[in-house]
Write an enzyme that holds these catalytic residues in place. Structure first.
Site, mmCIF file in Angstrom:
data_model
loop_
_atom_site.group_PDB
_atom_site.id
_atom_site.type_symbol
_atom_site.label_atom_id
_atom_site.label_comp_id
_atom_site.label_asym_id
_atom_site.label_seq_id
_atom_site.Cartn_x
_atom_site.Cartn_y
_atom_site.Cartn_z
ATOM 1 C CE1 TYR A 9 88.607 30.187 19.575
ATOM 2 C CE2 TYR A 9 90.759 31.109 19.032
ATOM 3 C CZ TYR A 9 89.967 30.020 19.347
ATOM 4 O OH TYR A 9 90.528 28.770 19.451
ATOM 5 C CB SER B 274 93.962 29.461 21.045
ATOM 6 O OG SER B 274 94.169 30.032 19.762
#
Length: 282
Positions: A158, A145
């Site tokens: 995250y 990501s």
């Protein structure tokens, strides 16, 4: 020479995690169009069958498993290898998100996301590595990501998980450099998959505030899942070590390289609503 060899996907098998929806489903569809066999992996049985129904060709299998369950994952690897004679690629798309500031999050909430995003990735990679080593050329693709490059406020669990996946991926690439297995990292940004809407938020957050923050971030996404899937599959076929997907990913990559300690200043303003998990809706 084996590490320079492109993968010939037709008639060979790629294992895809998170295949019940989002990027995993789109990657599976793209590979099936190219004549590959795919082994679909997810904990969502209904979603897996929906993905499988969209695939073209034959030789596809679906496997319901919780990637955080070590024993189940290693049993899955044995099942896949017994069913598919040539497993030459793994693409890890499984993952979730978590909204909340550190003061709002519990330790259990943060551990849950680490289990899903990091240990699920490590589990399936370690379990399938023996099968991949048997191929003359094989590749592992981990979806990281842009939050494995830049760590935003309000996304601590995250970012922790994705920085860890990035570290695992890069170390594994170096560890396998003398083998026939290559390893790559994909850094998507702004892909319209719905992950932020399906993700979790800290129990301490007002649900209406969490919904607003998630919607604000989702509104910033511009890349179509089909386009991202094509890039991911091509990166796997070409055995690329590092690929950015989406306009925002390329911008964040440049920004974090140019100013690794001050990149947050220009990111904060466009993300203002998406990171505010404390202000009630008026």
């Amino acid at each position: 020479m084996a590490r320079m060899q492109r993968l010939e996907v037709r008639g060979r098998t790629t294992v895809i995690t998170g295949a019940a929806s989002g990027m995993g489903a789109e990657v599976a569809l793209e590979l099936s169009r190219r004549g590959a066999h795919v082994a679909l992996v997810d904990r969502n049985a209904e979603g897996l069958e929906a993905t499988r129904a969209r695939l073209t060709g034959t030789g596809h299998t679906s496997h319901v498993v919780d990637l955080t369950d070590d024993d189940a994952v290693f049993a899955l690897a044995a099942e896949v290898e017994a069913t598919h004679p040539h497993v030459q690629a793994l693409i890890t798309c499984a993952g979730s998100s978590m909204l909340g500031d550190v003061d709002q999050l519990t330790m259990d909430e943060m551990r849950w996301l680490m289990d899903v995003n990091l240990w699920g990735t490590v589990n399936i990679t370690k379990a399938l590595l023996p099968a991949l080593r048997k191929e003359p050329a094989a590749h592992i693709t981990h979806l990281v990501s842009i939050y494995g490059l830049a760590a935003p406020a309000g996304r601590i669990p995250y970012a922790m998980s994705k920085f860890a996946v990035r570290g695992f991926t890069e170390a594994l690439r170096h560890e396998l450099e003398r083998s026939t297995v290559s390893v790559g990292a994909i850094y998507p940004a702004g892909v319209k998959t719905g992950i932020i809407g399906r993700g979790r938020f800290a129990a301490a957050i007002d649900p209406a505030v969490a919904d607003r923050a998630a919607a604000a971030q989702a509104a910033m996404y511009h890349t179509e899942p089909e386009d991202a899937a094509a890039r991911i599959v091509e990166a796997t076929v070409r055995r690329k070590p590092r690929v950015m997907v989406g306009r925002e990913a390329r911008l964040v990559d440049v920004l974090t390289r140019m100013t690794p300690t001050r990149y947050w200043a220009p990111m904060r303003r466009p993300l203002r609503e998406a990171i505010d998990t404390t202000t009630p809706i008026r």
